[in-house]
Design an enzyme around this catalytic site. Structure first.
Site, PDB file in Angstrom:
ATOM      1  N   ASN A   1       9.321 -20.511 -19.749  1.00 49.03           N
ATOM      2  CA  ASN A   1       9.076 -20.433 -18.305  1.00 49.03           C
ATOM      3  C   ASN A   1       9.405 -19.009 -17.875  1.00 49.03           C
ATOM      4  OD1 ASN A   1       9.059 -20.652 -15.545  1.00 49.03           O
ATOM      5  ND2 ASN A   1      10.830 -22.036 -15.400  1.00 49.03           N
TER       6      ASN A   1
ATOM      7  N   LYS B   1       8.931 -17.676 -15.060  1.00 43.51           N
ATOM      8  CA  LYS B   1       9.293 -17.582 -13.635  1.00 43.51           C
ATOM      9  C   LYS B   1       8.522 -16.423 -12.989  1.00 43.51           C
ATOM     10  CE  LYS B   1      13.584 -19.853 -14.740  1.00 43.51           C
ATOM     11  NZ  LYS B   1      14.977 -20.110 -14.411  1.00 43.51           N
TER      12      LYS B   1
ATOM     13  N   HIS C   1      10.459 -28.018 -10.707  1.00 42.39           N
ATOM     14  CA  HIS C   1      11.568 -27.181 -11.190  1.00 42.39           C
ATOM     15  C   HIS C   1      12.614 -27.085 -10.082  1.00 42.39           C
ATOM     16  CE1 HIS C   1      13.869 -23.730 -12.528  1.00 42.39           C
ATOM     17  NE2 HIS C   1      13.373 -23.943 -13.741  1.00 42.39           N
TER      18      HIS C   1
ATOM     19  N   GLU D   1      14.267 -24.712  -8.995  1.00 41.75           N
ATOM     20  CA  GLU D   1      14.106 -23.563  -8.098  1.00 41.75           C
ATOM     21  C   GLU D   1      13.072 -23.857  -7.018  1.00 41.75           C
ATOM     22  OE1 GLU D   1      13.524 -20.659 -11.206  1.00 41.75           O
ATOM     23  OE2 GLU D   1      15.638 -20.876 -11.755  1.00 41.75           O
TER      24      GLU D   1
ATOM     25  N   GLU E   1      17.039 -30.292 -16.969  1.00 40.81           N
ATOM     26  CA  GLU E   1      17.634 -28.976 -16.738  1.00 40.81           C
ATOM     27  C   GLU E   1      18.791 -29.103 -15.747  1.00 40.81           C
ATOM     28  OE1 GLU E   1      14.586 -25.680 -17.708  1.00 40.81           O
ATOM     29  OE2 GLU E   1      14.277 -26.265 -15.637  1.00 40.81           O
TER      30      GLU E   1
ATOM     31  N   GLY F   1      20.234 -20.180 -16.168  1.00 39.75           N
ATOM     32  CA  GLY F   1      20.530 -18.759 -16.003  1.00 39.75           C
ATOM     33  C   GLY F   1      22.007 -18.420 -15.964  1.00 39.75           C
TER      34      GLY F   1
ATOM     35  N   SER G   1      19.859 -22.188 -20.061  1.00 42.85           N
ATOM     36  CA  SER G   1      20.597 -21.287 -20.955  1.00 42.85           C
ATOM     37  C   SER G   1      20.399 -21.611 -22.432  1.00 42.85           C
ATOM     38  CB  SER G   1      22.087 -21.262 -20.594  1.00 42.85           C
ATOM     39  OG  SER G   1      22.253 -20.729 -19.293  1.00 42.85           O
TER      40      SER G   1
END
Ligand code: PGA
Length: 249
Positions: A9, A11, A95, A97, A165, A171, A211
């Site tokens: 991904n 992003k 996702h 985000e 996730e 991250g 991660s």
């Protein structure tokens, strides 16, 4: 059993020179055994270019989001049909985000997954708990609720991918323990069976994301019911993405 999938991904990263990275990934995949699938989800602007570079290779290309409508007055949005038209085989939906930045609800995520089915694109439905939910012992229940409401009713018999996730792991360089990942993936497989029936649930790749990196990929991929990874930061460079692919091989 579900076929393994290693998915990147990107992003909101990558200008046109990132096509060189995709070429390096394709070259690096060639000698690896064909026991797993690979996917890169670049920004919309790079989908057609990457799909063209990846033609006749084992790398497939996906989008990071889609609208639930096929076309219409939705300024700035892109439909699943448009992704398919550019050569995308998959699309990430829900996702964390997008849930956080754009207020996406479970119902909207389910509608986007249904749109992906309509367009012949495989949805990668993302779920995951917050750090507060993890700390208060609510992680498994929270993710079970997301499976029950983000996986659409019409998913039975469809190709679908689930990505677990944990939001706090994305991250951050932190990951759950292998036992925690095992517990979560077992629970997701069970909840998915209730939603889609056993046959579909068995064939659905359950990815771990958050991660994942060359240093931890082999141990995470060895956890039962983990069928691959959704990789952010470590997918941006061919070397690290290929190390994770090698761990899956
Ligand atoms: P990360 O991101 O690998 O950089 O933690 C994963 C993701 O958000 O899909």
């Amino acid at each position: 059993m579900a076929q393994r999938l290693i998915a990147g991904n990107w992003k909101m990263n990558g200008l046109r020179d990132a096509l060189a990275e995709a070429r390096a990934i394709i070259n690096g995949l060639a000698p690896l055994p064909d026991t797993f699938d690979t996917l890169i989800c670049p920004p919309f602007t790079l989908i057609a270019g990457l799909a063209s570079v990846a033609k006749d290779s084992r790398l497939t290309i996906g989008g990071q989001d889609c609208h639930f409508d096929a076309h219409g007055a939705h300024t700035g949005d892109v439909s699943a049909e448009m992704l398919a038209d550019c050569g995308a085989s998959h699309v990430i939906v829900g996702h964390s985000e997008r849930r956080a930045d754009h207020g996406e609800t479970n119902a909207l995520v389910a509608a986007k997954a249904t749109a992906a089915f309509r367009a012949g694109v495989t949805p990668i439905i993302c779920v995951g708990e917050t750090s507060e939910e993890r700390a208060s012992g609510q992680a498994v229940q929270s993710v079970a609720n997301q499976i029950a409401t983000s996986v659409p009713q019409d998913a039975a018999g469809r190709r679908v991918v689930i990505a677990y996730e944990p939001i706090w792991a994305i991250g951050s360089g932190r990951t759950p323990t292998l036992d925690e990942i095992a517990e979560m993936h077992d629970s997701i497989r069970l909840k998915l069976s209730e939603r889609t029936g056993d046959a579909t649930a068995r064939e659905t790749p359950l990815l771990y994301g958050g991660s994942m990196a060359p240093a931890n990929a082999a141990e995470i991929l060895s956890v039962p019911n983990v069928d691959g990874g959704l990789i952010g930061g470590a997918s941006l460079k061919a070397d690290s993405f290929l190390s994770i692919c090698a761990a899956a091989a």
